[in-house]
Motif scaffolding. Sequence first.
Motif, PDB file in Angstrom:
ATOM      1  N   LEU A 146       1.052  -1.441  -0.120  1.00 40.08           N
ATOM      2  CA  LEU A 146      -0.144   0.302  -0.115  1.00 40.08           C
ATOM      3  C   LEU A 146       0.956   1.544  -0.255  1.00 40.08           C
ATOM      4  O   LEU A 146       0.319   2.342  -0.692  1.00 40.08           O
ATOM      5  N   VAL A 147       2.432   1.440   0.338  1.00 40.35           N
ATOM      6  CA  VAL A 147       2.972   2.522   0.634  1.00 40.35           C
ATOM      7  C   VAL A 147       3.673   2.323  -0.536  1.00 40.35           C
ATOM      8  O   VAL A 147       3.297   4.140  -1.351  1.00 40.35           O
ATOM      9  N   ALA A 199       2.999   5.609  -6.121  1.00 40.31           N
ATOM     10  CA  ALA A 199       2.794   6.125  -7.472  1.00 40.31           C
ATOM     11  C   ALA A 199       2.200   6.383  -7.947  1.00 40.31           C
ATOM     12  O   ALA A 199       1.952   7.089  -8.398  1.00 40.31           O
ATOM     13  N   VAL A 200       0.792   6.515  -6.648  1.00 40.40           N
ATOM     14  CA  VAL A 200      -0.667   7.134  -7.890  1.00 40.40           C
ATOM     15  C   VAL A 200       0.086   9.300  -7.785  1.00 40.40           C
ATOM     16  O   VAL A 200      -0.234   9.610  -8.571  1.00 40.40           O
ATOM     17  N   VAL A 201       0.422   9.215  -6.197  1.00 40.06           N
ATOM     18  CA  VAL A 201       1.170  10.806  -6.097  1.00 40.06           C
ATOM     19  C   VAL A 201       1.803  11.148  -7.355  1.00 40.06           C
ATOM     20  O   VAL A 201       2.576  11.754  -8.022  1.00 40.06           O
ATOM     21  N   VAL A 209       3.153  10.645   2.108  1.00 37.00           N
ATOM     22  CA  VAL A 209       3.054   9.652   2.461  1.00 37.00           C
ATOM     23  C   VAL A 209       3.987   8.926   3.537  1.00 37.00           C
ATOM     24  O   VAL A 209       5.282   8.547   3.000  1.00 37.00           O
ATOM     25  N   SER A 210       2.780   8.114   4.654  1.00 39.67           N
ATOM     26  CA  SER A 210       3.365   7.651   5.223  1.00 39.67           C
ATOM     27  C   SER A 210       2.722   6.600   5.755  1.00 39.67           C
ATOM     28  O   SER A 210       1.935   6.375   5.851  1.00 39.67           O
ATOM     29  N   PRO A 229       3.780   3.431   9.492  1.00 34.62           N
ATOM     30  CA  PRO A 229       4.048   3.030  10.661  1.00 34.62           C
ATOM     31  C   PRO A 229       5.706   2.197  10.367  1.00 34.62           C
ATOM     32  O   PRO A 229       6.609   2.702  10.934  1.00 34.62           O
ATOM     33  N   ARG A 230       5.872   1.736   9.191  1.00 33.86           N
ATOM     34  CA  ARG A 230       6.824   1.133   8.700  1.00 33.86           C
ATOM     35  C   ARG A 230       6.407   1.069   7.242  1.00 33.86           C
ATOM     36  O   ARG A 230       5.649   0.774   6.662  1.00 33.86           O
ATOM     37  N   GLU A 231       8.166   1.003   6.601  1.00 33.91           N
ATOM     38  CA  GLU A 231       7.960   0.481   5.002  1.00 33.91           C
ATOM     39  C   GLU A 231       7.282  -0.691   4.648  1.00 33.91           C
ATOM     40  O   GLU A 231       8.164  -1.824   4.938  1.00 33.91           O
ATOM     41  N   GLY A 232       6.349  -0.628   4.254  1.00 33.36           N
ATOM     42  CA  GLY A 232       6.203  -1.704   3.443  1.00 33.36           C
ATOM     43  C   GLY A 232       4.454  -2.707   4.126  1.00 33.36           C
ATOM     44  O   GLY A 232       4.999  -2.932   5.228  1.00 33.36           O
ATOM     45  N   VAL A 233       3.600  -2.104   3.664  1.00 28.64           N
ATOM     46  CA  VAL A 233       2.367  -2.366   4.529  1.00 28.64           C
ATOM     47  C   VAL A 233       1.415  -3.222   2.926  1.00 28.64           C
ATOM     48  O   VAL A 233       0.917  -2.653   2.448  1.00 28.64           O
ATOM     49  N   SER A 234       1.928  -4.492   3.630  1.00 25.88           N
ATOM     50  CA  SER A 234       1.338  -5.141   2.689  1.00 25.88           C
ATOM     51  C   SER A 234      -0.391  -6.074   2.631  1.00 25.88           C
ATOM     52  O   SER A 234      -0.344  -5.976   3.933  1.00 25.88           O
ATOM     53  N   ILE A 235      -1.522  -6.068   2.021  1.00 25.74           N
ATOM     54  CA  ILE A 235      -2.441  -6.680   1.567  1.00 25.74           C
ATOM     55  C   ILE A 235      -2.947  -7.989  -0.149  1.00 25.74           C
ATOM     56  O   ILE A 235      -2.050  -7.245  -1.009  1.00 25.74           O
ATOM     57  N   CYS A 236      -3.700  -8.573   0.217  1.00 24.84           N
ATOM     58  CA  CYS A 236      -3.629  -8.793  -1.397  1.00 24.84           C
ATOM     59  C   CYS A 236      -5.065  -8.588  -1.508  1.00 24.84           C
ATOM     60  O   CYS A 236      -6.655  -8.602  -0.787  1.00 24.84           O
TER      61      CYS A 236
END
Length: 546
Positions: A404-405, A410-412, A425-426, A428-435
């Motif tokens: 998501l990060v 990429a959208v911006v 874009v902020s 809590p940690r680098e890389g928040v992934s979901i499916c």
Amino acid sequence: MTEHAILVSLDVVTAGTFALLAIVAVRHRDQPGAAVAGTLWVSLAALSGVLVGNRLGLLGARAAATAILLGWVVATTLWAGFVFTYTRRGPTPTRRRIAFAACYVAVVGVTTVFGITGTTTASGVIRLVMAVLQTVLLGVGLFGVFLVIRAALVDTDPPLGEAIVLSGGGLCVTLSLFSVSTLSTFGPKPLPSGVTGVLAVSAGGFAIAVFGFSVFGRAPATGPLARQSVLETMREAVVVVDRDGRLVDANEAAEHTFGISLGADAGQPVGSVLDAAPDTLAGESVTLSTVAGTRQFDVSHSVLTDRRGETVGSSYLFRDVTDQQTRQQRLEVLNRVLRHNLRNDLDAIRGFAEGLSDGVVEDTDTATARIHSTASELVDIGETVERADRVVTRAALNTESIDLVALSRAVVSDIEHQYDFDASVSAPREGVSICTDREVLRTALREIVENAAEHGDSPIPTVSIKVAENDTGGEIVVRDDGPGIPERERAVLLDGAESPLRHGSGVGLWFVSWAVTRLGGDLELATLDDGGSDVRLTLPDEPRAG
């Protein structure tokens, strides 16, 4: 004719009756329970043969009693298996359960042999174990009798007469243990006449059931199987609760939709299982959390009563109308676009164009700019409608693991060359992934960020995107310093419907709402006290496609 001759003749007739019943079962081996019944009657015919051999002096009392007890162990197990298979009530016979039953019969058989033949002190312990194991098996046989009678009284299938004679035969099989187990010594004399009587009555009961009621000509399991098949093949989720509102049963669709596990959730209040207040389930429409995110359901509630008319519980049928409501919203929005936005903007363009054509407009640059601006707005609306149609009408989601990060950045980056704005874009940690579906989410997020960059109040609008994880997936919060989302716009989206007198002014927010709904998520809109707006996307972590 002496009593001895009568007993021998009765044993022969009983053996012949069981053999005839076994032949009938073989001929109907394709019918439910026929194969097990045939095996049962063969074993009972063998027991009657053992009695004949004992009464004719060909088999000693100890050996005959041992054979009778071993036969009882096998026959009682087969009787229970026949009931489970024939009525489709009770435990479902599976390979694992059949293997367990075979091992249990073997253990009971071994302890029975040692309990009868053992003469050492250890035989006392073996006799105790034998008694415990036989008691459990006795309970299984009586449970089979109970299931047959219950099927006749509760489901009226099989008929009561058939159930009585069938259960009578099974009861005699189950209780035949007592005809020999009470013997403390085994002398040279034949086994008691009670053994013959019990087997003869059992043969008579089974014969009446087969030839009088045509046991294998009908299948009492049809009713329960039909009800079960209809319930399990329904696309709609069905949940059954007792009179106290505790979960009793749920079909496969309900298990998949709401993540119900009957083993863990049975007996729990339905409100806690479905994460909804019980009184809301009595309404016509309700929003519920599902495995695929928040969905809208039409609920049909039915009261369950017994034969005396007393309420014993309720059933709830949940029909997912989320997609149907989205289609209805699209029609309402498109109708408003054609009736209101398109007509008004075209009227404005025509007015400015006629003014320019007639030479009555003094400030031609302003008129030309208004025409260009209004036409551009119409083009934007058309493009948004086209994107919405592409997203909403897709046959299926193409879910994949998405950071998501990285997606937010990429959208911006995609729209930085179109607008002069300050974005961050902020997380809590680098890389928040979901499916989830990349295209649907990217298109919706771009709509939000682009709208914030375009309508900011300051010369250089500020847009901040915060990404975070939650218990079910992730969330994206887009905050800007613009004029905020009008209360009317938020109210229309909250109600989920437009009307000629109450409608939104654009299509963008509707498109975002449809996209988030398609992803199974939630959309929250808020206007901040210090100015600006807050758009929150809550997204579930979906299973990966394929």
